[in-house]
Scaffold this active site. Structure first.
Site, PDB file in Angstrom:
ATOM      1  N   GLY A 170     -84.402  18.577 -98.229  1.00 31.16           N
ATOM      2  CA  GLY A 170     -83.380  19.077 -99.129  1.00 31.16           C
ATOM      3  C   GLY A 170     -82.771  18.021-100.037  1.00 31.16           C
TER       4      GLY A 170
ATOM      5  CG  HIS B  95     -83.040  35.543-120.851  1.00 34.04           C
ATOM      6  ND1 HIS B  95     -82.788  34.796-121.973  1.00 34.04           N
ATOM      7  CD2 HIS B  95     -81.913  36.264-120.630  1.00 34.04           C
ATOM      8  CE1 HIS B  95     -81.587  35.064-122.427  1.00 34.04           C
ATOM      9  NE2 HIS B  95     -81.029  35.955-121.629  1.00 34.04           N
TER      10      HIS B  95
HETATM   11  O1  JB2 Z   1     -88.441   8.976 -95.845  1.00 35.41           O
HETATM   12  C1  JB2 Z   1     -88.607   9.988 -95.166  1.00 35.41           C
HETATM   13  C2  JB2 Z   1     -87.548  10.742 -94.625  1.00 35.41           C
HETATM   14  N1  JB2 Z   1     -86.188  10.598 -94.642  1.00 35.41           N
HETATM   15  C3  JB2 Z   1     -85.691  11.634 -93.927  1.00 35.41           C
HETATM   16  N2  JB2 Z   1     -89.871  10.448 -94.913  1.00 35.41           N
HETATM   17  C4  JB2 Z   1     -90.114  11.558 -94.159  1.00 35.41           C
HETATM   18  N3  JB2 Z   1     -91.374  11.929 -93.953  1.00 35.41           N
HETATM   19  N4  JB2 Z   1     -89.114  12.287 -93.628  1.00 35.41           N
HETATM   20  C5  JB2 Z   1     -87.863  11.880 -93.859  1.00 35.41           C
HETATM   21  N5  JB2 Z   1     -86.698  12.393 -93.454  1.00 35.41           N
HETATM   22  C6  JB2 Z   1     -86.607  13.602 -92.629  1.00 35.41           C
HETATM   23  O2  JB2 Z   1     -86.166  14.669 -93.444  1.00 35.41           O
HETATM   24  C7  JB2 Z   1     -85.606  13.513 -91.504  1.00 35.41           C
HETATM   25  O3  JB2 Z   1     -86.137  12.829 -90.375  1.00 35.41           O
HETATM   26  C8  JB2 Z   1     -85.353  15.006 -91.215  1.00 35.41           C
HETATM   27  O4  JB2 Z   1     -86.319  15.560 -90.358  1.00 35.41           O
HETATM   28  C9  JB2 Z   1     -85.506  15.621 -92.620  1.00 35.41           C
HETATM   29  C10 JB2 Z   1     -84.170  15.973 -93.257  1.00 35.41           C
HETATM   30  O5  JB2 Z   1     -83.565  16.945 -92.456  1.00 35.41           O
HETATM   31  P1  JB2 Z   1     -82.109  17.493 -92.661  1.00 35.41           P
HETATM   32  O6  JB2 Z   1     -81.720  18.114 -91.347  1.00 35.41           O
HETATM   33  O7  JB2 Z   1     -81.237  16.441 -93.234  1.00 35.41           O
HETATM   34  O8  JB2 Z   1     -82.194  18.621 -93.715  1.00 35.41           O
HETATM   35  P2  JB2 Z   1     -83.361  19.368 -94.525  1.00 35.41           P
HETATM   36  O9  JB2 Z   1     -83.765  18.454 -95.597  1.00 35.41           O
HETATM   37  O10 JB2 Z   1     -84.388  19.933 -93.640  1.00 35.41           O
HETATM   38  O11 JB2 Z   1     -82.548  20.603 -95.116  1.00 35.41           O
HETATM   39  C11 JB2 Z   1     -81.403  20.445 -95.941  1.00 35.41           C
HETATM   40  O12 JB2 Z   1     -81.680  21.020 -97.210  1.00 35.41           O
HETATM   41  C12 JB2 Z   1     -82.022  22.409 -97.157  1.00 35.41           C
HETATM   42  C13 JB2 Z   1     -82.387  22.855 -98.559  1.00 35.41           C
HETATM   43  C14 JB2 Z   1     -80.228  21.156 -95.282  1.00 35.41           C
HETATM   44  O13 JB2 Z   1     -79.056  20.939 -96.025  1.00 35.41           O
HETATM   45  C15 JB2 Z   1     -80.512  22.638 -95.178  1.00 35.41           C
HETATM   46  O14 JB2 Z   1     -79.391  23.328 -94.622  1.00 35.41           O
HETATM   47  C16 JB2 Z   1     -80.854  23.203 -96.563  1.00 35.41           C
HETATM   48  N6  JB2 Z   1     -81.183  24.606 -96.439  1.00 35.41           N
END
Ligand code: JB2
Length: 218
Positions: free
Chosen positions: A69, A136
């Site tokens: 996200g 649009h």
């Molecule tokens: O450099 C990276 C990295 N940094 C963080 N490389 C890789 N491969 N993965 C990375 N991550 C991972 O991204 C973290 O370990 C974690 O698993 C994930 C981010 O998870 P988070 O729980 O912060 O949110 P999200 O990105 O899955 O979801 C957010 O955005 C969505 C659109 C949340 O705010 C959700 O509620 C929202 N719906």
């Protein structure tokens, strides 16, 4: 079915896994995450960290989706994937309504219930989240995120890396500046400058972004 790797293994990845199961064109072979601890997310295994992407590419996997996200991080990882020979696929829900005249860039997510109307353009790596509608002739910039339930009228521009929180509204023709953050439930009735947090109805600028344009308020 085309083999697909998803980068990210948290909440956004869950929604994206469901979406790819629904569209039936890709087989999600695994998740790549900063935390490579072996585990499953909705039954899909975490198979490594970013260093393992080159191995996957060498094994012939060439399709990827960034399910993270954070706008800046998603953009950075997406561009790195492309530089390393991956193609960023689009994640468009079967339950979204997308005009045939809309243009969707690489790596975009258009979630269930989203509506994209005529001649709107959504640039690479943007997220149009659940039940968000874009009328649009809008332009959603690279790696922006329009959160669930937001509604943009015609000719609205959302700058690259901008974030509109849950349930935002924007009247016709307004422009939200690059990296701007608009608080949940705000109503945008005039242009908002880049790099600023704005909120309220009507939305007013409250302060500069402190933690980077990927800061979220919802
Ligand atoms: O450099 C990276 C990295 N940094 C963080 N490389 C890789 N491969 N993965 C990375 N991550 C991972 O991204 C973290 O370990 C974690 O698993 C994930 C981010 O998870 P988070 O729980 O912060 O949110 P999200 O990105 O899955 O979801 C957010 O955005 C969505 C659109 C949340 O705010 C959700 O509620 C929202 N719906």
């Amino acid at each position: 079915m085309i083999d697909l790797v998803i980068v990210g293994a948290s909440g956004h990845a869950k929604v994206v896994i469901d979406l790819f199961r629904e569209v039936d064109a890709y087989r999600v072979i695994g998740l790549i995450d900063a935390d490579p601890t072996p585990r499953k997310v909705l039954g899909v295994p975490v198979i490594g960290s970013d260093e393992d992407l080159a191995i996957l590419r060498g094994q012939g996997v060439s399709s990827a989706f960034v399910a993270i996200g954070d706008n800046r991080l998603r953009l950075k990882i997406g561009r790195n994937l492309e530089a390393n020979g991956f193609t960023l696929v689009k994640a468009v829900s079967r339950r979204a309504a997308v005009s045939p005249s809309a243009l969707l860039g690489a790596g975009v997510a258009v979630m269930a219930g989203a509506v994209v109307n005529a001649e709107t353009r959504i640039d690479d790596l943007a997220i149009l989240n659940t039940n968000a509608s874009v009328d649009h002739d809008c332009r959603l910039g690279e790696a922006c995120h329009v959160a669930p339930g937001s509604a943009l009228a015609g000719n609205v521009t959302v700058g690259r890396l901008a974030f509109l929180g849950v349930g935002c509204r924007a009247i016709p023709g307004v422009r939200i500046g690059e990296g701007g953050v608009v608080g949940a439930g705000s109503t945008v009735v005039r242009d908002l400058p880049p790099g600023m947090v704005s909120m309220g109805s009507p939305a007013r600028v409250v302060r500069p972004i402190e933690t980077g344009p990927s800061e979220t308020l919802a």
